[in-house]
Each structure stands twice: as structure tokens, then as C-alpha cells.
Design a protein around this motif. Sequence first.
Motif, PDB file in Angstrom:
ATOM      1  N   LEU A  27       3.159   6.963 -11.354  1.00  0.00           N
ATOM      2  CA  LEU A  27       3.534   6.964  -9.930  1.00  0.00           C
ATOM      3  C   LEU A  27       2.322   6.769  -9.022  1.00  0.00           C
ATOM      4  O   LEU A  27       2.380   6.029  -8.038  1.00  0.00           O
ATOM      5  N   VAL A  28       1.215   7.445  -9.353  1.00  0.00           N
ATOM      6  CA  VAL A  28      -0.016   7.275  -8.565  1.00  0.00           C
ATOM      7  C   VAL A  28      -0.530   5.845  -8.706  1.00  0.00           C
ATOM      8  O   VAL A  28      -1.010   5.239  -7.739  1.00  0.00           O
ATOM      9  N   GLY A  29      -0.414   5.292  -9.923  1.00  0.00           N
ATOM     10  CA  GLY A  29      -0.830   3.907 -10.160  1.00  0.00           C
ATOM     11  C   GLY A  29      -0.017   2.896  -9.380  1.00  0.00           C
ATOM     12  O   GLY A  29      -0.483   1.776  -9.137  1.00  0.00           O
TER      13      GLY A  29
ATOM     14  N   CYS B 275      10.143   9.713  -3.208  1.00  0.00           N
ATOM     15  CA  CYS B 275       9.255   9.274  -2.121  1.00  0.00           C
ATOM     16  C   CYS B 275       8.599   7.929  -2.449  1.00  0.00           C
ATOM     17  O   CYS B 275       8.523   7.036  -1.600  1.00  0.00           O
ATOM     18  N   ILE B 276       8.123   7.761  -3.695  1.00  0.00           N
ATOM     19  CA  ILE B 276       7.486   6.505  -4.094  1.00  0.00           C
ATOM     20  C   ILE B 276       8.508   5.372  -4.056  1.00  0.00           C
ATOM     21  O   ILE B 276       8.202   4.253  -3.609  1.00  0.00           O
ATOM     22  N   SER B 277       9.729   5.631  -4.503  1.00  0.00           N
ATOM     23  CA  SER B 277      10.779   4.600  -4.508  1.00  0.00           C
ATOM     24  C   SER B 277      11.084   4.122  -3.096  1.00  0.00           C
ATOM     25  O   SER B 277      11.205   2.911  -2.844  1.00  0.00           O
TER      26      SER B 277
ATOM     27  N   ILE C 219       4.929   2.817   7.797  1.00  0.00           N
ATOM     28  CA  ILE C 219       5.741   3.857   7.160  1.00  0.00           C
ATOM     29  C   ILE C 219       5.532   3.865   5.652  1.00  0.00           C
ATOM     30  O   ILE C 219       5.357   4.916   5.033  1.00  0.00           O
ATOM     31  N   SER C 220       5.536   2.667   5.056  1.00  0.00           N
ATOM     32  CA  SER C 220       5.370   2.559   3.604  1.00  0.00           C
ATOM     33  C   SER C 220       4.021   3.113   3.155  1.00  0.00           C
ATOM     34  O   SER C 220       3.942   3.900   2.204  1.00  0.00           O
TER      35      SER C 220
ATOM     36  N   LEU D  37       8.568  -3.844  -0.036  1.00  0.00           N
ATOM     37  CA  LEU D  37       9.144  -5.126  -0.482  1.00  0.00           C
ATOM     38  C   LEU D  37       9.651  -5.949   0.702  1.00  0.00           C
ATOM     39  O   LEU D  37       9.593  -7.186   0.674  1.00  0.00           O
ATOM     40  N   PHE D  38      10.131  -5.270   1.739  1.00  0.00           N
ATOM     41  CA  PHE D  38      10.627  -5.972   2.924  1.00  0.00           C
ATOM     42  C   PHE D  38       9.503  -6.560   3.781  1.00  0.00           C
ATOM     43  O   PHE D  38       9.777  -7.308   4.722  1.00  0.00           O
TER      44      PHE D  38
END
Length: 334
Positions: free
Chosen positions: A63-65, A201-203, A242-243, A210-211
Motif C-alpha cells: 500500500l505504501v509502495g 483510503c488508498i483505493s 485531494i488524491s 485516475l481521473f
Amino acid sequence: MKEKMLFYVISFLTLLLFVGSLSVGKVDIPFVGILHVFTGSSDEMTNNLIFNFRLPKALTALLVGIALPIAGFLMQELFKNPLADPSVLGITSMASLGVGSVIFLFSILGLDVFLNNPWVMILASFIGSLIALILIISFATRVKSSSSLIILGFMISGLSGALIGIMQYFSPSDKIKSFLVWGFGSLSGLSWEQLFVFILCISIGIIFSLFTLRGITALLLGDRYAQSLGINIKKIRLLILISTALLTASATAFTGPIGFIGLTIPHICRTVLKTGDMRLLFRWIFLTGIASMLFFSILTEIFPFGTLPINIITSLFGAPIVISILLKNSNEIR
């Protein structure tokens, strides 16, 4: 064709590193033993070691990666600066200030019970990251110099450190120690409940990012060109904001302020690919970030005198690359 082949090789290497992170530790588990764990034919001690310790650590590294390299990539594209990174620009420090505020102020006010809630830590870290990003973006609209942005990042880090120091001065010694240990960075110790929050949160952060890819590609050719294609520049910048805040905040809240990884992985991928295709670059950064953090996670375990903090490993890896970026871009970064 070569790029595709290399991508498949790195994908296979990433899978091996993930299995390796489950195998390597103070007690080595052979590959067959790991297979037995997932087929339900292993002993209770090995099951406990894998499912309660090594698998959460491997997933945390994964997840950190994803989070920090993607956050670094978005910032570098937003500011058109190869040195833009959550740690260099003070975002990680402000996220740390948010976490420190919760740890120290809650202990002073007798609200320690809330420290076990992962949402509290995420919210505090997110607010800190967001404040830093707003300061940086507002400053970037007035000053075009890249070096000025980096100086601003150092000032934000210094201010965050000063505020944390004030809170430490009035806090109990056990909280000071826990914050100092957290500051070294660690991929271990997360519960499955915390991992669920981390994954969520990562998702969300990745979906937002992606947007932005189409807009980032258009912005490379200038704001006017992007507007002519119907790109809403303010919306793209807000999504990046935000991302980046969400990815940086969640990684910092759960693993501590891990530096350099968000700067170096995008730089390595750009150097190898030499492409302006943001979607292709995004996929490579995504995969390379996972492989790198899994590799660093294994390195922390094979250190002969105990588990080495992850921040030390990433700094040893990242500092020479930052120096090389400065030397290569010495005529551009002013």
C-alpha cells in the motif's frame, strides 16, 4: 515490445518479492511452508506468524509502495518540478504534525481512548496534508521559481517540527517515545481493522488520481491547449490536491513519515521509459513502487542486529538519486 517484456518481468519479480516478504524474518519459512498455510495444512504457530504478522506487513508495504510514488508523480506533474514530493515540500511533515497533535494533545486532555481509532489518525493526517498542499499551491501561483517552492517546503517542515517540539515539551514521556518510534517509520504492527481503513483510503486516492491522467497529459502542452480540449483545469488540480493529500495522509498515519520513495520511483520510471504517456507511466510507477517497498521491507528483516526502520533504508536508497536529479537539472531548477 521491450517495455512490455520488462513490465512482465517486474510483475513476476513483484510476486516473488511478495512471497519473499512472507518467507523472510527471524524465523525463515520455506516456500512450501507458505503454500501449506494458504491451503490450510500448516501448524497453528506458522498460521499465526503469517496471518497476524507477515501478511499485514507485506500488504502495508504494498500500500505504501502505491501511495507515496503516485502522490509524488501527481505533484511532479502539477508543479512541473522533478523535486516535487510529499516529503520535500513539507506535506509529510504537516501530516506528521496532524498525527502528533492527536497523540500529544489527546494525552494531555485525557482522551487516550480515541488513539486506538484509525479514523482519528487518518483525519488528523489528512487535515495536515491538505493544509500544506493549499499553502504550496497558493504560493506556487505567485512565485514561479522551483527553488522557492523547495524553500517553502523546508519552512513548512521547520514550522511543523517546532510545533511538535512544543507539544512534546508538555507531554508525558511515554507519548514522546511512541511518537519518536513512529517517526522512524515502520511497516509492522497494523491490525486487520487498520489495514481495512488503509486499503479503503488508498483505493479512494487512486480512483481520484485516475481521473486526472487525461488532464495531466493535456496540461503538458499548456493550459490553453488543455482548455481547448475541454479540460476543466481547476477540477483537475482539485482532484490532484485531494488524491495527493489522501494518499500521503494515509501512508503517513499508519507507517510514519517515510521519505524519498515518492520522489525517486517516478524519476526512475521516467528515466527508463522516456515517455509522455501518463497512463503508461502511471502503471509503471504503480508496479515499481510496490516492488521497491516489498524489497525494502525484506531488507529491514535481514539486518543482523534487529529490524531496521524503513525510513533509514529509503533514505539510503533515495538520497543519491536526489543528488543525481539536482546535478542533471542544475540549469533548470532555479
